[in-house]
Design a protein around this motif. Structure first.
Motif: not given
Ligand code: PLP
Length: 485
Positions: A94, A96, A390, A386-387, A414
């Protein structure tokens, strides 16, 4: 380095001028005349890498200038958890991009772009103040406000749809402060805001009034080269982190999965690949507004379809402006054919894509329910939240791997902190949030995940809000004129 217009309607310009203009006056986006080769440099810090890569493209900025701009933009106090950390989550990585002041990936570009823009204005001998107008569906507005807040020589006005942003997003925008910022709610949807702002940009009489008051319009939207070029950096930085952690072999090709709206983020990945980043596939992930999925897989771009409001609002978009830069490459940089394609899109709502080298791309989409399932599964298996944006990318990657058997390792980009979208995240986890206020939703997410509520959000409830200024669709011009006094 010169910049060409994708529609061949402007002479080649230097980087500073391309950034100051935003786009070619007759439509058309600026693209670099070439893509310099660059090899991953895992030993460099984010700031060092940014200086190296930006110097290749922005060669009319001095080394000292870039050094200062980069170190101010990616300061540790602006990115307390690191600028763009990569986390290993199961077999996937991921990237970020949301550790900046507004918790969305827009900060990666909007922390630096105002500095590139004001330096460009100086280089081009501009003596007027820049008036930046922004139409936003939520994330860009706050990121632009934070980026331009108190930057000398600029004022920034943000227009958002009154009922089209989340309560957190609205409060984020109304607590910015700064002596050069203004925020307006518009009665209408995002398209109404965008159209009204475009009308202001095209208003000659208004332009003259601004000139007399010592101001000039400028734009901070994602087609500006000054927003695109900083995004190339984090792909090289992410690859360096994968190497440093020995999560991949040297020169190993990876798949990069990008939750996509305006096609800026994934285009930066494409440019990184052109420069030499080892990429196998770029997965373009869309929500139910899946114009790009069809464009990539069926080679027709067709915006004539219903518009859906989804849990990933920053990807609710039917015309992805930066796609024009890809089409320009597919037409072997033929500006005439690119212009014809996009006037077809404007007039008829669609155009055909040349059946050429889309090979690097694969398109996929995931609706709200599919994305929610990916979010819940990722949390259950890896205790990682996760949002909703994403989560679309995670779902698309999973479906792609099952469909194709492609075993390359995946870097999932992400784009927002899950804490920015507590309602959608908790619902995906099966929680009933209907009775919870947003503060309580954040506390609930914190308890579930064991993560603290990000400091960027904890103060929001207590800070004083600027008074809400609500405009009818027809009142934006008046609001700008009042600002001039
Ligand atoms: C803006 C945004 C996107 C889409 O990025 P593009 O560069 O417009 O494709 C995705 N996710 C989030 C959270 C965003 O704010």
């Amino acid at each position: 380095m010169k910049y060409l217009s994708t529609r061949s309607n402007h002479q080649p310009v230097g980087a500073a001028e391309a950034i100051l203009l935003g786009m070619a006056p007759g439509g058309g986006l600026f693209v670099p005349e070439s893509f310099p080769a660059f090899a991953p440099r895992p030993e460099l810090s984010y700031q060092e890498l940014a200086r190296e890569i930006l110097a290749l493209y922005l060669d009319d900025y001095s080394a000292a200038e870039l050094e200062q701009i980069v170190s101010q933009s990616y300061r540790a106090d602006n990115f307390p958890a690191g600028v763009a950390p990569v986390r290993k989550v199961g077999e996937r990585f991921m990237l970020e991009l949301w550790h900046g002041p507004t918790l969305a990936f827009k900060d990666m570009a909007l922390q630096i772009m105002p500095r590139l823009l004001t330096a460009a204005a100086r280089k081009c001998g501009l003596r007027r103040e820049l008036l930046i107008l922004v139409a936003t569906s939520g994330d860009t507005g706050k990121a632009a406000l934070e980026g331009f807040k108190d930057v000398p020589g600029t004022r920034v006005l943000v227009f958002y749809p009154k009922d089209g942003v989340s309560a957190i997003q609205e409060r984020q925008m109304l607590t910015t402060g700064g002596g050069n910022t203004g925020v307006f709610a518009v009665k209408g949807n995002f398209d109404d805001c965008q159209r009204a702002v475009k009308e202001l940009f095209a208003d000659e009489e208004l332009k003259q009034s601004l000139y007399k008051a010592g101001l000039q319009f400028s734009s901070a939207n994602s087609i500006n080269w000054g927003r695109l070029v900083p995004q190339i950096v984090y792909y090289f930085h992410a690859y360096g982190q994968l190497l440093r952690n020995q999560w991949i072999e040297p020169e190993e090709k990876i798949n990069v999965v990008v939750p996509t709206g305006n096609f800026g983020n994934i285009l930066a990945a494409c440019y990184a690949a052109r420069m030499g980043l080892p990429v196998n596939k770029l997965l373009c992930a869309s929500n139910s507004n899946n114009v790009l999925t069809d464009a990539i897989n069926e080679l027709t771009y067709d915006r004539r379809r219903p518009f859906y409001r989804t849990d990933s609002p920053s990807m609710d978009i039917l015309v992805s402006s930066n796609f024009e830069r890809l089409i320009f490459e597919l037409y072997d940089r033929d500006g005439g054919r690119t212009a014809a394609a996009f006037s077809g899109l404007e007039k008829d709502g669609w155009f055909k894509i040349p059946p050429a080298v889309l090979g690097l791309f694969s398109g996929g989409c995931a609706g709200d329910a599919r994305a929610a399932r990916a979010l819940a599964e990722t949390f259950r298996t890896h205790a990682y939240l996760l949002d909703p944006h994403t989560a679309v990318a995670a779902a698309v990657e999973e479906d792609y791997r099952e469909r194709t058997g492609d075993a390359h390792r995946a870097l999932i980009v992400s784009t927002a902190s899950p804490f920015k979208f507590p309602g959608a995240v908790l619902s995906a986890l099966g929680e009933d949030v209907s009775a919870l206020r947003e503060e309580d939703q954040l506390a609930r997410m914190s308890a579930l995940s064991g993560l603290p509520v990000p400091p960027q959000l904890t103060g929001l409830g207590k800070e004083a809000l600027s008074p809400l200024k609500v405009l009818e669709k027809g009142q934006l011009r008046q609001a700008v004129l009042e600002l001039l006094g």
